[in-house]
Design a protein around this motif. Structure first.
Motif, PDB file in Angstrom:
ATOM      1  N   THR A 129       0.829  -1.200   0.000  1.00 27.73           N
ATOM      2  CA  THR A 129       0.000   0.000   0.000  1.00 27.73           C
ATOM      3  C   THR A 129       0.864   1.251   0.000  1.00 27.73           C
ATOM      4  OG1 THR A 129      -1.760  -1.159   1.172  1.00 27.73           O
ATOM      5  CG2 THR A 129      -1.810   1.239   1.261  1.00 27.73           C
ATOM      6  N   LEU A 130       1.914   1.244   0.818  1.00 23.77           N
ATOM      7  CA  LEU A 130       2.814   2.394   0.880  1.00 23.77           C
ATOM      8  C   LEU A 130       3.550   2.593  -0.440  1.00 23.77           C
ATOM      9  CD1 LEU A 130       4.007   4.709   2.466  1.00 23.77           C
ATOM     10  CD2 LEU A 130       5.659   3.105   3.450  1.00 23.77           C
ATOM     11  N   ILE A 131       3.988   1.514  -1.052  1.00 24.23           N
ATOM     12  CA  ILE A 131       4.670   1.619  -2.348  1.00 24.23           C
ATOM     13  C   ILE A 131       3.746   2.253  -3.382  1.00 24.23           C
ATOM     14  CG2 ILE A 131       5.617   0.301  -4.286  1.00 24.23           C
ATOM     15  CD1 ILE A 131       6.675  -1.707  -2.151  1.00 24.23           C
ATOM     16  N   ILE A 132       2.515   1.802  -3.434  1.00 22.88           N
ATOM     17  CA  ILE A 132       1.547   2.345  -4.398  1.00 22.88           C
ATOM     18  C   ILE A 132       1.298   3.826  -4.134  1.00 22.88           C
ATOM     19  CG2 ILE A 132      -0.857   2.234  -5.181  1.00 22.88           C
ATOM     20  CD1 ILE A 132      -0.649  -0.849  -4.649  1.00 22.88           C
ATOM     21  N   ARG A 133       1.083   4.176  -2.872  1.00 19.85           N
ATOM     22  CA  ARG A 133       0.821   5.577  -2.525  1.00 19.85           C
ATOM     23  C   ARG A 133       2.027   6.458  -2.857  1.00 19.85           C
ATOM     24  NH1 ARG A 133      -1.111   6.135   3.336  1.00 19.85           N
ATOM     25  NH2 ARG A 133      -1.542   8.245   2.627  1.00 19.85           N
ATOM     26  N   ILE A 190      11.309   6.063  -2.334  1.00 19.12           N
ATOM     27  CA  ILE A 190      10.300   5.137  -1.798  1.00 19.12           C
ATOM     28  C   ILE A 190      10.948   4.177  -0.810  1.00 19.12           C
ATOM     29  CG2 ILE A 190       8.655   3.315  -2.374  1.00 19.12           C
ATOM     30  CD1 ILE A 190       8.284   4.776  -5.114  1.00 19.12           C
ATOM     31  N   ALA A 191      12.117   3.650  -1.156  1.00 19.67           N
ATOM     32  CA  ALA A 191      12.823   2.708  -0.282  1.00 19.67           C
ATOM     33  C   ALA A 191      13.194   3.365   1.045  1.00 19.67           C
ATOM     34  CB  ALA A 191      14.069   2.169  -0.971  1.00 19.67           C
ATOM     35  N   GLY A 192      13.450   4.648   1.031  1.00 17.02           N
ATOM     36  CA  GLY A 192      13.777   5.370   2.256  1.00 17.02           C
ATOM     37  C   GLY A 192      12.643   5.390   3.256  1.00 17.02           C
ATOM     38  N   ARG A 193      11.442   5.145   2.790  1.00 14.05           N
ATOM     39  CA  ARG A 193      10.263   5.126   3.666  1.00 14.05           C
ATOM     40  C   ARG A 193       9.918   3.729   4.172  1.00 14.05           C
ATOM     41  NH1 ARG A 193       8.940  10.000   5.611  1.00 14.05           N
ATOM     42  NH2 ARG A 193       9.143  11.550   3.995  1.00 14.05           N
ATOM     43  N   ILE A 194      10.619   2.727   3.657  1.00 14.02           N
ATOM     44  CA  ILE A 194      10.337   1.342   4.057  1.00 14.02           C
ATOM     45  C   ILE A 194      11.623   0.734   4.603  1.00 14.02           C
ATOM     46  CG2 ILE A 194       9.458  -0.898   3.319  1.00 14.02           C
ATOM     47  CD1 ILE A 194       8.036   0.558   1.028  1.00 14.02           C
ATOM     48  N   PRO A 195      11.756   0.663   5.919  1.00 14.52           N
ATOM     49  CA  PRO A 195      12.991   0.146   6.525  1.00 14.52           C
ATOM     50  C   PRO A 195      13.331  -1.262   6.038  1.00 14.52           C
ATOM     51  CG  PRO A 195      11.550   1.086   8.204  1.00 14.52           C
ATOM     52  CD  PRO A 195      10.769   1.044   6.918  1.00 14.52           C
ATOM     53  N   GLU A 224      16.283  -1.298  -5.410  1.00 14.90           N
ATOM     54  CA  GLU A 224      16.220  -2.374  -6.406  1.00 14.90           C
ATOM     55  C   GLU A 224      15.089  -3.359  -6.090  1.00 14.90           C
ATOM     56  OE1 GLU A 224      19.112  -1.501  -4.821  1.00 14.90           O
ATOM     57  OE2 GLU A 224      19.927  -0.349  -6.492  1.00 14.90           O
ATOM     58  N   GLN A 225      14.918  -3.702  -4.819  1.00 11.14           N
ATOM     59  CA  GLN A 225      13.842  -4.621  -4.432  1.00 11.14           C
ATOM     60  C   GLN A 225      12.484  -4.021  -4.765  1.00 11.14           C
ATOM     61  OE1 GLN A 225      14.818  -4.970  -0.265  1.00 11.14           O
ATOM     62  NE2 GLN A 225      15.431  -7.105  -0.527  1.00 11.14           N
ATOM     63  N   ILE A 226      12.315  -2.752  -4.461  1.00 11.48           N
ATOM     64  CA  ILE A 226      11.028  -2.096  -4.688  1.00 11.48           C
ATOM     65  C   ILE A 226      10.746  -1.954  -6.180  1.00 11.48           C
ATOM     66  CG2 ILE A 226       9.777   0.075  -4.391  1.00 11.48           C
ATOM     67  CD1 ILE A 226      11.114   0.202  -1.593  1.00 11.48           C
ATOM     68  N   GLU A 227      11.753  -1.576  -6.944  1.00 10.46           N
ATOM     69  CA  GLU A 227      11.551  -1.452  -8.386  1.00 10.46           C
ATOM     70  C   GLU A 227      11.192  -2.796  -9.006  1.00 10.46           C
ATOM     71  OE1 GLU A 227      13.691   0.246 -12.411  1.00 10.46           O
ATOM     72  OE2 GLU A 227      14.908  -0.027 -10.608  1.00 10.46           O
ATOM     73  N   LYS A 228      11.904  -3.843  -8.611  1.00 12.14           N
ATOM     74  CA  LYS A 228      11.612  -5.179  -9.125  1.00 12.14           C
ATOM     75  C   LYS A 228      10.201  -5.605  -8.734  1.00 12.14           C
ATOM     76  CE  LYS A 228      13.280  -9.902  -9.142  1.00 12.14           C
ATOM     77  NZ  LYS A 228      14.272 -10.838  -8.667  1.00 12.14           N
ATOM     78  N   TYR A 229       9.840  -5.359  -7.497  1.00 14.85           N
ATOM     79  CA  TYR A 229       8.493  -5.692  -7.029  1.00 14.85           C
ATOM     80  C   TYR A 229       7.437  -4.933  -7.824  1.00 14.85           C
ATOM     81  CZ  TYR A 229       4.473  -6.223  -3.977  1.00 14.85           C
ATOM     82  OH  TYR A 229       3.219  -6.497  -3.488  1.00 14.85           O
ATOM     83  N   TRP A 230       7.678  -3.645  -8.040  1.00 10.61           N
ATOM     84  CA  TRP A 230       6.729  -2.818  -8.779  1.00 10.61           C
ATOM     85  C   TRP A 230       6.514  -3.360 -10.197  1.00 10.61           C
ATOM     86  CZ3 TRP A 230       3.213   0.749  -7.825  1.00 10.61           C
ATOM     87  CH2 TRP A 230       2.662   1.424  -8.909  1.00 10.61           C
ATOM     88  N   HIS A 231       7.616  -3.627 -10.873  1.00 10.81           N
ATOM     89  CA  HIS A 231       7.515  -4.075 -12.262  1.00 10.81           C
ATOM     90  C   HIS A 231       6.912  -5.472 -12.387  1.00 10.81           C
ATOM     91  CE1 HIS A 231       9.232  -0.603 -14.156  1.00 10.81           C
ATOM     92  NE2 HIS A 231      10.236  -0.610 -13.292  1.00 10.81           N
ATOM     93  N   SER A 232       7.060  -6.289 -11.347  1.00 11.69           N
ATOM     94  CA  SER A 232       6.519  -7.650 -11.423  1.00 11.69           C
ATOM     95  C   SER A 232       5.099  -7.747 -10.903  1.00 11.69           C
ATOM     96  CB  SER A 232       7.422  -8.617 -10.663  1.00 11.69           C
ATOM     97  OG  SER A 232       7.376  -8.345  -9.282  1.00 11.69           O
ATOM     98  N   THR A 233       4.674  -6.802 -10.072  1.00 14.58           N
ATOM     99  CA  THR A 233       3.374  -6.953  -9.412  1.00 14.58           C
ATOM    100  C   THR A 233       2.438  -5.777  -9.629  1.00 14.58           C
ATOM    101  OG1 THR A 233       4.486  -8.192  -7.673  1.00 14.58           O
ATOM    102  CG2 THR A 233       2.276  -7.436  -7.190  1.00 14.58           C
TER     103      THR A 233
END
Length: 78
Positions: free
Chosen positions: A38-42, A54-59, A64-73
């Motif tokens: 939800t936070l990634i989407i927002r 975005i990664a700075g807001r998610i400890p 790279e993890q967030i970008e990969k997650y975004w592109h895959s999901t």
């Protein structure tokens, strides 16, 4: 003297090639919680593809993890 330099250089080369011979790492899919998703989407809706921001807001998450997650999901959902 030149021979000792050459052998030292050869040792460094041998060491670097040993490192490259390591087995390839299998990428393990990182699981994200519903709150993280939800936070990634927002955040994406606010700042776009600024993955490090975005990664700075998610400890514990990398850009790279967030970008990969975004592109895959999430990419197809937005």
């Amino acid at each position: 003297m030149a021979d000792s330099r050459r052998s030292s250089s050869d040792d460094n080369f041998a060491h670097s090639t040993e490192i490259n011979r390591e087995e390839p790492r299998n990428e393990v899919e990182v699981q994200f919680s519903e709150d993280e998703e939800t936070l990634i989407i927002r955040m994406y809706n606010l700042v776009g593809e600024r993955w490090s921001l975005i990664a700075g807001r998610i400890p514990g998450r990398t850009a790279e993890q967030i970008e990969k997650y975004w592109h895959s999901t999430c990419k197809s959902e937005s």
